[in-house]
Enzyme design. Structure first.
Site, PDB file in Angstrom:
ATOM      1  N   ASP A  88       0.835  -1.201   0.000  1.00  0.00           N
ATOM      2  CA  ASP A  88       0.000   0.000   0.000  1.00  0.00           C
ATOM      3  C   ASP A  88       0.868   1.249   0.000  1.00  0.00           C
ATOM      4  OD1 ASP A  88       0.791  -0.523   2.718  1.00  0.00           O
ATOM      5  OD2 ASP A  88      -0.818   0.772   3.445  1.00  0.00           O
ATOM      6  N   GLU A 153       0.133  -0.864   5.981  1.00  0.00           N
ATOM      7  CA  GLU A 153       1.215  -0.197   6.707  1.00  0.00           C
ATOM      8  C   GLU A 153       0.960   1.290   6.855  1.00  0.00           C
ATOM      9  OE1 GLU A 153       5.027   1.756   7.635  1.00  0.00           O
ATOM     10  OE2 GLU A 153       3.716   2.066   5.893  1.00  0.00           O
TER      11      GLU A 153
END
Length: 455
Positions: A88, A153
């Site tokens: 991500d 994250e």
């Protein structure tokens, strides 16, 4: 090893094109509108793992975004390395400040420009291609490999934390390898071995039950902004030390070897002050700047608000005032104990004319990897071979909570081999990744597998 390195060199241009393909996926975890992009990116990573030679690949569903796992365990008796990364990325806003489309990667000035180029797609992509190079050349790997990629994250890593606690056997390894930190300087191979933790608070001060006219009531009723400011001013003494009772009780002193290591880094206070735009540095007396940044705990006010802040004037005595405060903690400090001590201290300082509420919002534990760890030594040797320079060891003033989760749940050392630079503009417009670091990262990854196999 030379066969592997030669293969990587000969195929470098094709790796750039593959990385561009990866960077085009708008895997923004923070926005619901990119949910399909996130799921597509997880599938993309899984397919890459199959392509490079992993003989077991799984996508694990979570309450959030999927975790992608891959393994090759074809070297019984040899060490196992778990490689972590996150697929991500941060939102690209504000788009008008980008010089090119953040999701249409371009190469210029020896860098690749795109959202995620450094953080973290570019950095972990080196491990995928390095593993592939071993299979393409010698047909095997010198160590056992496990990959674990998450998609949260940038929004707190909630799913992977739970996954770690429930999958000890699956993720069992001898070392965790992460490239999600920075190098000390351009082309200076760097291993980060310690991180500060984080403790975050919100303080709310309440005075009267509504806003009051400052002329009619000023001087007779406590002003929450004034009183909050007084409380904040009492949190440090004249030497820059935090005044919370017991704050330094468990602080771990650094070793003589670490102090000598800091000296070898030749940190320049003057250069640092210029880079951050101040005339003079400030901090706890008795310590160097690097010691204050990396090894000493801190307390800072991150925001303060209350009353009238609009255009023009309004003579108001506010009912409430609030502040956000954060602490950076160092190894051995206990966040919950400090949170309790801080709350008691703040309330003890407050006069009866106000009400004070202290709320702990979240915390992250500090981490330190033993300086003499075999995994760190293997990482340092690998990076030195790749970059042609002696590897430096640094601490990091910030926090990466997942590192502590890995260490606690897997009881394995974490090697943080940074390949980005602080100037790569991660989380900002015009994020980029230096191609020389991308290339040498490929070599460093390969050398690490070879070096660690000898342990």
């Amino acid at each position: 090893m030379q066969e592997v390195i030669s293969y990587l060199k000969n195929n470098f241009d094709s790796y750039i094109e593959e990385l561009k393909e990866y960077l085009r996926i708008r895997s923004i975890s923070a926005t619901a509108e990119n949910k399909d992009d996130m799921l597509h990116c997880a599938d993309y990573v899984a397919e890459k793992l199959r392509t490079i030679g992993m003989n077991r690949v799984e996508i694990f569903s979570t309450d959030g975004y999927p975790l992608v796992y891959g393994e090759w365990l074809g070297q019984p008796g040899k060490p196992t390395v778990l490689i972590y990364g996150h697929y991500d990325v941060q939102p690209a806003d504000p788009l008008e400040l980008w010089t090119s489309d953040p999701f249409e990667p371009v190469v210029r000035d020896g860098k690749i420009w795109a959202r995620g180029a450094d953080d973290n797609k570019g950095q972990h992509f080196v491990y995928l291609k390095s593993v592939e190079a071993f299979f393409k050349t010698i047909g095997t790997l010198p160590v056992n490999i496990k990959f674990l990629f998450e998609g949260e994250e940038e929004i707190g890593s909630e799913s992977i934390t739970k996954f770690l606690t429930e999958n000890h056997e699956l993720l069992k390894c001898d070392a965790v390898l992460i490239s999600d930190t920075s190098m000390y300087g351009p082309e200076i191979p760097t291993i980060t071995y310690a991180l500060r933790g984080l403790l975050y608070f919100e303080i709310e001060v309440t005075g009267p039950d509504k806003d009051l006219h400052s002329g009619s009531f000023g001087g007779a009723v406590a002003n929450p902004i004034n009183e909050l400011s007084k409380l904040i001013s009492k949190l440090h003494d004249k030497n820059g030390k935090v005044t919370v009772p017991g704050f330094y009780r468990d602080v771990q002193n650094i070793t003589k070897a670490e102090k000598e290591n800091f000296k070898r880094l030749k940190f320049s206070d003057k250069k640092y002050a210029k880079e951050v735009g101040v005339k003079e540095l400030y901090g706890e007396k008795g310590y160097t700047t690097l010691e204050r940044l990396w090894t000493r705990p801190t307390l800072d006010c991150n925001g303060i608000f209350g009353g009238f802040t609009g255009e023009g004037a309004k003579t108001v005595l506010p009912s409430k005032a609030s502040a956000k405060l954060s602490m950076r903690l160092v190894p051995n400090q206990k966040p919950i104990k400090i949170a309790n001590d801080f709350t008691k201290y703040i309330k003890s300082l407050a006069p009866k004319s106000i009400k004070v509420d202290v709320k702990m919002l979240h915390f992250g534990l500090p981490a330190v990897v033993p300086f003499g760890s075999k995994a760190l030594k293997a990482g340092a040797e690998a990076a030195s071979k790749a970059f042609g320079k002696k590897t430096v060891f640094t601490r990091e003033g910030g926090s990466i909570p997942i590192v502590v989760d890995f260490m606690e749940n897997l009881n394995a050392p974490v090697v943080m081999l940074g390949l980005g630079l602080d100037s790569d503009d991660i989380h900002s417009p015009n994020e980029h990744f230096h191609l020389v670091n991308f290339e040498k990262g490929l070599y460093a990854a390969s050398y690490f597998f070879d070096e660690f196999s000898k342990i």
